[in-house]
Design an enzyme around this catalytic site. Structure first.
Site, PDB file in Angstrom:
ATOM      1  N   LYS A 130      45.279  65.196   3.017  1.00 23.25           N
ATOM      2  CA  LYS A 130      43.998  64.519   2.780  1.00 23.25           C
ATOM      3  C   LYS A 130      43.121  65.274   1.791  1.00 23.25           C
ATOM      4  O   LYS A 130      43.296  66.454   1.538  1.00 23.25           O
ATOM      5  CB  LYS A 130      43.287  64.269   4.110  1.00 23.25           C
ATOM      6  CG  LYS A 130      43.975  63.117   4.847  1.00 23.25           C
ATOM      7  CD  LYS A 130      43.170  62.498   5.937  1.00 23.25           C
ATOM      8  CE  LYS A 130      43.929  61.270   6.454  1.00 23.25           C
ATOM      9  NZ  LYS A 130      43.470  60.844   7.767  1.00 23.25           N
ATOM     10  N   ARG A 170      49.685  63.586  13.103  1.00 22.58           N
ATOM     11  CA  ARG A 170      50.217  62.563  12.177  1.00 22.58           C
ATOM     12  C   ARG A 170      50.426  63.223  10.824  1.00 22.58           C
ATOM     13  O   ARG A 170      49.499  63.791  10.257  1.00 22.58           O
ATOM     14  CB  ARG A 170      49.227  61.403  12.076  1.00 22.58           C
ATOM     15  CG  ARG A 170      49.679  60.275  11.157  1.00 22.58           C
ATOM     16  CD  ARG A 170      48.615  59.187  11.097  1.00 22.58           C
ATOM     17  NE  ARG A 170      49.036  58.054  10.292  1.00 22.58           N
ATOM     18  CZ  ARG A 170      48.910  57.994   8.974  1.00 22.58           C
ATOM     19  NH1 ARG A 170      48.383  58.993   8.297  1.00 22.58           N
ATOM     20  NH2 ARG A 170      49.324  56.926   8.317  1.00 22.58           N
TER      21      ARG A 170
HETATM   22  C1  8Y7 Z   1      45.044  58.202   9.532  1.00 23.49           C
HETATM   23  C2  8Y7 Z   1      45.641  57.008   9.956  1.00 23.49           C
HETATM   24  C3  8Y7 Z   1      45.688  57.128   7.781  1.00 23.49           C
HETATM   25  C4  8Y7 Z   1      44.523  59.077  10.533  1.00 23.49           C
HETATM   26  C5  8Y7 Z   1      45.262  57.474  12.161  1.00 23.49           C
HETATM   27  C6  8Y7 Z   1      46.355  59.016   4.973  1.00 23.49           C
HETATM   28  C7  8Y7 Z   1      46.681  55.046   8.835  1.00 23.49           C
HETATM   29  C8  8Y7 Z   1      45.425  57.908   5.113  1.00 23.49           C
HETATM   30  N1  8Y7 Z   1      45.092  58.260   8.174  1.00 23.49           N
HETATM   31  N2  8Y7 Z   1      45.748  56.645  11.250  1.00 23.49           N
HETATM   32  N3  8Y7 Z   1      46.029  56.339   8.848  1.00 23.49           N
HETATM   33  N4  8Y7 Z   1      44.656  58.663  11.828  1.00 23.49           N
HETATM   34  N5  8Y7 Z   1      45.335  57.161  13.467  1.00 23.49           N
HETATM   35  O1  8Y7 Z   1      46.029  59.876   4.103  1.00 23.49           O
HETATM   36  O2  8Y7 Z   1      43.931  60.132  10.286  1.00 23.49           O
HETATM   37  O3  8Y7 Z   1      47.392  59.104   5.646  1.00 23.49           O
HETATM   38  S1  8Y7 Z   1      45.990  56.597   6.148  1.00 23.49           S
END
Ligand code: 8Y7
Length: 278
Positions: free
Chosen positions: A223, A257
Site C-alpha cells: 500500500k 491479507r
Molecule cells: C483491502 C481489501 C483491498 C484491505 C480488505 C489493495 C479489497 C487494495 N485492500 N479488503 N481490499 N482489507 N478486507 O491494495 O485492506 O489491495 S484492495
C-alpha cells in the site's frame, strides 16, 4: 435458491492466517481474452495455495483510490468462472471481494464461503440478508467515503475512537440483521479514506481492536503508506509489507491479507516461533 451447507467458521489452527490476494482484472493478467484470463487466474490461485495461503481473496473490481466502477455483469464474468473451477478442486476457503450483493450471491453459490465487503458501512439489506441466510464469513472493513472519493480529504476527530465505535456499532447492527457474531471479522481498512497519519495511528492502536472479541484482518501489502514513508515504488514494497504484517501479528491480528504469500508465511512463522513459547 438452495444454499450449500456452508455455515462458515473462522478457525485458527495458528495465531494468524494468510489471505492471498487474487485480482481478476484485465490489468492483472495480460491480454488474451476471457478464457486465458480465467486460466491465468486459476494458475495463480494454485500458486498462492502452494505458497501456503490459508484463504484466497478473489476480486474482480479494482478498489484502488480513484478506480473506475465495474458493472455487475462484468464483475460476474471475471470472478465466477474462477471460483467455479477452484472450488471443485481446492480446500482453502474462498473469499469473494465485492460490495455488490448480487455478485456475492452468485459467488457463494459457486463455492465462496467468505464475503470481503469493503463497503461494510453501506452494506444494504440485501447483503445483510444474504450473509445471514447463507452463514458465510463476513469481513467488515472500515472505509470513509467510496474508492472514487475516499482519498480527497479524509477527516476524523479521533480516528482510533471512531473506528472502534464503528466496529462496535457494526457488530450490533449485523447481529440485529440475523448475522452471528462468529461470522464477523473486523478490518481497519488501511488506505481507505485515510492519510498517512491516520494509517499509522490505526496500526499503532491495533491492540484496541484485537480485544473486541472478533478476529481482526489487516491489509497493508504494497500500500501507498509504505511509499509515503520510504519512497518505495509499488513493486518494491515487500519489506514494508512484511514489517507491517509482523507488527500486526505481534499485536494479535489474526489474518494478514497479502499479495506476497511465500514471504508473509515465512515472516509469520518467525513471529509465531518467538512469541509462541510462553
Ligand atoms: C483491502 C481489501 C483491498 C484491505 C480488505 C489493495 C479489497 C487494495 N485492500 N479488503 N481490499 N482489507 N478486507 O491494495 O485492506 O489491495 S484492495
Amino acid at each position: 435458491m438452495r444454499w450449500r451447507a456452508c455455515q462458515f467458521k473462522f478457525i485458527f489452527p495458528r495465531p494468524a492466517l494468510v489471505m492471498g490476494v487474487l485480482n481478476v482484472t484485465p490489468d492483472s493478467f495480460s491480454d488474451g481474452g476471457r478464457f486465458s484470463e480465467t486460466e491465468a487466474a486459476v494458475v495463480r490461485a494454485r500458486q498462492l495455495i502452494e505458497q501456503g495461503c490459508d484463504i484466497l481473496d478473489i476480486g474482480g473490481e479494482s478498489t484502488r483510490p480513484g478506480a473506475a466502477i465495474v458493472d455487475e455483469a462484468e464483475e460476474l464474468r471475471r470472478v465466477i468462472p474462477v471460483i467455479e473451477q477452484l472450488s471443485k478442486s481446492i480446500s482453502v476457503p474462498i473469499s469473494i471481494d465485492t460490495s455488490k450483493p448480487a455478485v456475492a450471491r452468485v459467488a457463494i453459490a459457486a463455492g465462496a464461503s467468505i464475503v470481503n465487503d469493503i463497503a461494510a458501512a453501506r452494506a444494504d439489506r440485501e447483503m445483510r440478508r444474504l450473509v445471514a441466510e447463507s452463514g458465510v464469513g463476513y469481513i467488515c472493513m472500515h472505509m470513509q467515503g467510496t474508492p472514487q472519493t475516499m482519498q480527497a480529504a479524509p477527516h476524523y476527530d479521533s480516528i482510533v475512537d471512531e473506528v472502534e465505535a464503528f466496529f462496535v456499532s457494526q457488530i450490533a447492527s449485523l447481529e440485529s440483521s440475523g448475522i452471528h457474531t462468529e461470522q464477523i471479522v473486523l478490518d481497519v481498512g488501511i488506505g481507505f479514506g485515510k492519510t498517512l497519519t491516520h494509517n499509522l495511528d490505526l496500526l499503532a492502536a491495533l491492540r484496541r481492536f484485537t480485544v473486541l472479541g472478533r478476529p481482526v484482518l489487516l491489509g497493508a501489502s504494497r500500500k501507498s503508506f509504505i511509499a509515503q514513508i520510504t519512497g518505495a515504488p509499488t513493486d518494491s514494497r515487500l519489506a514494508g509489507g512484511l514489517a507491517s504484517a509482523s507488527w500486526a501479528v505481534s499485536q494479535k491480528v489474526n489474518i494478514i491479507r497479502t499479495h506476497d504469500v511465500t514471504e508473509t508465511v515465512q515472516a509469520l512463522r518467525i513471529i509465531e516461533a518467538i512469541t509462541g513459547r510462553d
